[in-house]
Design a protein around this motif. Structure first.
Motif, PDB file in Angstrom:
ATOM      1  N   TYR A  11       1.216  -2.431  -0.311  1.00 45.40           N
ATOM      2  CA  TYR A  11       0.659  -2.277   1.015  1.00 45.40           C
ATOM      3  C   TYR A  11      -0.395  -1.201   1.080  1.00 45.40           C
ATOM      4  CZ  TYR A  11       4.595  -4.636   3.106  1.00 45.40           C
ATOM      5  OH  TYR A  11       5.501  -5.660   3.292  1.00 45.40           O
ATOM      6  N   GLU A  12      -1.640  -1.444   1.545  1.00 51.38           N
ATOM      7  CA  GLU A  12      -2.847  -0.447   1.463  1.00 51.38           C
ATOM      8  C   GLU A  12      -2.716   0.608   2.560  1.00 51.38           C
ATOM      9  OE1 GLU A  12      -4.797  -0.326  -0.976  1.00 51.38           O
ATOM     10  OE2 GLU A  12      -4.087  -1.825  -2.108  1.00 51.38           O
ATOM     11  N   ARG A  13      -2.054   1.872   2.408  1.00 49.08           N
ATOM     12  CA  ARG A  13      -2.047   2.737   3.472  1.00 49.08           C
ATOM     13  C   ARG A  13      -2.017   2.479   4.885  1.00 49.08           C
ATOM     14  NH1 ARG A  13      -5.688   7.656   1.169  1.00 49.08           N
ATOM     15  NH2 ARG A  13      -5.194   7.318  -0.881  1.00 49.08           N
ATOM     16  N   ILE A  14      -1.470   1.307   5.290  1.00 50.76           N
ATOM     17  CA  ILE A  14      -1.184   1.011   6.455  1.00 50.76           C
ATOM     18  C   ILE A  14       0.206   0.927   6.802  1.00 50.76           C
ATOM     19  CG2 ILE A  14      -1.881  -0.836   8.497  1.00 50.76           C
ATOM     20  CD1 ILE A  14      -4.244  -1.386   6.689  1.00 50.76           C
ATOM     21  N   THR A  15       0.805   1.350   7.993  1.00 53.23           N
ATOM     22  CA  THR A  15       2.014   1.167   8.274  1.00 53.23           C
ATOM     23  C   THR A  15       2.548  -0.267   8.004  1.00 53.23           C
ATOM     24  OG1 THR A  15       1.530   3.041   9.899  1.00 53.23           O
ATOM     25  CG2 THR A  15       3.618   1.589  10.180  1.00 53.23           C
ATOM     26  N   THR A  17       4.874  -2.878   9.260  1.00 51.97           N
ATOM     27  CA  THR A  17       5.709  -3.170  10.609  1.00 51.97           C
ATOM     28  C   THR A  17       6.625  -4.486  10.274  1.00 51.97           C
ATOM     29  OG1 THR A  17       3.778  -4.715  11.190  1.00 51.97           O
ATOM     30  CG2 THR A  17       3.752  -2.447  11.859  1.00 51.97           C
ATOM     31  N   ARG A  20       4.034  -7.474   9.673  1.00 52.04           N
ATOM     32  CA  ARG A  20       3.651  -7.364   8.278  1.00 52.04           C
ATOM     33  C   ARG A  20       4.716  -7.865   7.253  1.00 52.04           C
ATOM     34  NH1 ARG A  20       0.268  -2.727   6.123  1.00 52.04           N
ATOM     35  NH2 ARG A  20      -0.629  -4.557   4.921  1.00 52.04           N
TER      36      ARG A  20
END
Length: 103
Positions: A11-15, A17, A20
């Motif tokens: 996962y690229e630095r995004i939360t 959820t 996702r």
């Protein structure tokens, strides 16, 4: 898995959820794996918040995927925590310019 491997999903630095997790992990990997293994398949995950979202519960139920439940905050009872520890140590050995984190 089944004499093969899936690619590592980063996962690229995004939360992360529940949406996702469902769209990027459960649908492309777990659903197919469950289909290949059959009804005896049991999903083991941790108690991360995205794994416990209502939409995840609904997805797993709709796909007839059983889940192995683990008590919250109990790494000694959850063997996946030992896997993460071993993986972290193996990565640290391969990357001599980065010290392993210390707890």
């Amino acid at each position: 898995m089944l004499d093969g491997r899936t690619p590592l999903h980063v996962y690229e630095r995004i939360t992360v959820t529940g949406v996702r997790y469902r769209d990027e992990i459960l649908e492309p990997y777990v659903r197919l794996f469950r289909g290949a293994v059959g009804p005896e398949f049991i999903l083991m995950d941790d108690n991360a918040r995205p794994h416990r979202a209502i939409l995840i519960e609904e997805f797993l139920e709709s796909e007839d995927i059983r889940r192995m439940y683990w008590p919250a905050r109990s790494p000694d009872l959850n063997p996946i925590e030992r896997v993460w520890d071993a993986l972290g140590r193996a990565i640290a050995i391969r990357n001599p310019f980065r010290e392993p984190s210390r707890k």
